[in-house]
Design an enzyme around this catalytic site. Structure first.
Site, short mmCIF file in Angstrom:
data_model
loop_
_atom_site.label_atom_id
_atom_site.label_comp_id
_atom_site.label_asym_id
_atom_site.label_seq_id
_atom_site.Cartn_x
_atom_site.Cartn_y
_atom_site.Cartn_z
N SER A 164 11.59 54.18 60.23
CA SER A 164 12.81 53.38 60.35
C SER A 164 12.63 51.96 59.79
O SER A 164 13.61 51.29 59.49
CB SER A 164 13.24 53.31 61.81
OG SER A 164 12.18 52.84 62.61
N ASP A 168 13.32 44.72 70.77
CA ASP A 168 12.89 45.34 69.51
C ASP A 168 12.16 44.28 68.70
O ASP A 168 12.76 43.40 68.10
CB ASP A 168 14.11 45.87 68.73
CG ASP A 168 13.71 46.49 67.39
OD1 ASP A 168 12.50 46.44 67.05
OD2 ASP A 168 14.60 47.02 66.69
N HIS A 181 11.59 46.20 64.22
CA HIS A 181 12.51 46.11 63.09
C HIS A 181 12.86 44.65 62.84
O HIS A 181 12.41 43.77 63.57
CB HIS A 181 13.76 46.94 63.39
CG HIS A 181 13.42 48.38 63.66
ND1 HIS A 181 13.29 48.89 64.93
CD2 HIS A 181 13.14 49.39 62.82
CE1 HIS A 181 12.95 50.17 64.86
NE2 HIS A 181 12.84 50.49 63.58
#
Ligand code: NAG
Ligand code: NAG
Ligand code: NAG
Ligand code: NAG
Ligand code: NAG
Ligand code: NAG
Length: 419
Positions: free
Chosen positions: A144, A387, A390
């Site tokens: 990702s 997170d 990312h």
């Protein structure tokens, strides 16, 4: 005196054909090297460490002065202008990376530009990018975070041409975009490990870990390779959990398993073998044509005060200076060095058959950007998890595509072999 003159004349007469032969040889040599050693960035194994050296090999074709510069060694400097797109101008920012939509209040983090020590990194120019990539197909192969880079590129290119959404699978792991005017195709191909894997099942239930077959290339991307001109490989995060490692169908060890009868080989060996298998596949691929393969080196996850599930977070609001990187990059640098060594050996093999290998060596730059992650700002407030893997869009990840454009520009002096 006369004698001397005559000797000189004879010498000139003799030397002319010699000179001619020499210069012909020299020209052939130059052409040979221009065709055979087109790498613009020196990334020999001895240069590993987060400050890659800038020495350039004498084998390389004469590069323009600014093209010798190591793009990846530098620091972040304040930039009043700010990002090249906003969450308004780019309609394709995925919700989870649209940090401003999720009440991220501090905005300084979009005001830093990467400054290589010895040159300027040109501001991303979508038109140059699309001109170089005209008629080509680019694949982002990885997890990702790889997808995250494609999403950034999509925003950067959208200011020039609105792409068509060509393909999306049910789980939205595979995605293809096409820019009709430039006939440029861009796709993300999901692959956790670059090699085959399946979830580890113990007593009938999944463990969160994987059985990873280090010598079997992942079918998620390998069959697509013949249509790909630019392949950008990455991956690392999925290796950093309890996985079981196989070669030739036999268990050879594990990562973090703490079982008395299984050797813990660690993430480094698994990363090395997986990238080796992927790059070997490219060099052995019979129906692939002069692919430019890029390694995007490990992007650090930057939880502080805990892991993702023990309340770890990333709440910084400004970058670090190079000197402030903890532990000189620690394990991230170790894995980056392993990846660099693998692509360097692939390059040595591949350039003999018209394949090219280069790097987007982002690890050092990103180790300085713990402020660039969504943190809590990713529509997941209830659970409270951060997170720190990312990157926000817009944000520091956009520099990966400035690196990408510059590497493509340098490589474009050596056109891809046509199909
Ligand atoms: C890189 O280049 C700069 C200036 O050209 C020089 O001062 C420096 O020593 C070089 N670094 C290495 C590691 O070669
Ligand atoms: C963009 O970010 C602002 C906050 O800076 C937010 O109010 C707005 O809803 C966002 N717009 C979109 C389209 O995501
Ligand atoms: C567009 O590019 C593809 C290769 O990616 C090529 O096969 C095709 O012929 C091109 N189409 C046009 C209209 O140039
Ligand atoms: C699997 O089941 C056996 C028998 O019920 C049990 O002894 C063992 O601890 C279980 N293993 C794991 C990893 O849960
Ligand atoms: C390791 O030991 C466990 C428990 O005794 C057993 O379930 C497992 O099959 C063994 N693994 C191997 C590879 O021998
Ligand atoms: C980590 O915890 C310390 C002590 O509670 C706090 O001062 C610091 O701001 C925290 N750092 C981050 C990045 O959350």
């Amino acid at each position: 005196m006369l004698l001397f003159r005559q000797q000189e004349k004879i010498f000139i007469l003799l030397s002319r054909p010699l000179l001619l032969i020499c210069s012909v040889c020299f020209t052939i040599l130059l052409i040979f090297y221009a065709l055979r050693a087109p790498d613009s960035i020196n990334f020999t194994a001895k240069n590993v460490g987060y400050v890659p050296s800038n020495s350039s090999s004498s084998l390389h074709p004469p590069a323009k002065e600014d093209e010798k510069c190591n793009l990846f060694k530098g620091r972040w400097i304040w930039d009043e202008k700010g990002p090249l797109y906003t969450n308004f101008s780019c309609k394709t920012i995925p919700d989870k990376k649209n940090c401003f939509l999720h009440e991220r209040m501090d905005k300084d983090f979009v005001h830093w530009r990467w400054k290589p020590d010895e040159c300027e990194l040109p501001v991303f120019d979508p038109r140059s990018f699309l001109s170089i990539a005209r008629g080509k197909t680019m694949a982002f192969i990885g997890d990702s975070v790889s997808r995250n880079q494609m999403e950034s590129l999509l925003c950067l290119l959208s200011t020039e041409e609105t792409p068509k959404d060509v393909y999306k699978d049910a789980k939205d792991r595979f995605r293809t975009w096409h820019f009709p005017h430039y006939n440029f195709t861009m796709m993300s191909l999901w692959s956790r490990f670059l090699v085959t894997s399946s979830q580890t099942i113990v007593n009938g239930s999944v463990t969160g870990g994987f059985d990873v077959h280090l010598d079997k290339v992942d079918d998620n991307w390998a069959p697509k390779l013949p249509v790909v001109d630019y392949a950008i490989f990455s991956d690392a995060q999925w290796f950093l959990r309890q996985n079981y490692l196989y070669e030739g169908g036999n268990l050879i060890g594990c990562i973090y398993c703490q079982e008395p009868n299984v050797t813990d080989l660690g993430p480094g060996l698994a990363i090395q073998r997986a990238f080796r298998t992927a790059f070997k596949y490219i060099n052995d691929c019979k129906n692939c044509f002069g692919i430019l393969t890029l390694l995007r080196t490990i992007s650090p996850s930057q939880f502080e005060n805990g892991t993702w599930k023990t309340g770890g977070s990333c709440v910084r609001t400004s970058p670090l200076a190079p000197e402030e990187i903890q532990d000189a990059g620690g394990a991230d640098m170790e894995y980056r060095n392993i990846q660099m060594a693998e692509i360097e050996s692939a390059r040595k093999r591949g350039e003999k058959i018209g394949n090219r290998f280069d790097v987007l060596d982002v690890t050092g730059a990103m180790l300085m950007r713990p402020d660039g992650h969504p943190g809590l700002h990713w529509r997941n407030k209830k659970k409270g998890y951060s997170d720190c893997v990312h990157w926000c869009l817009p944000g520091p990840i956009d520099v990966w595509n400035e690196f990408l454009l510059e590497v493509l520009r340098r490589q474009s002096h050596f056109p891809l072999r046509s199909r």
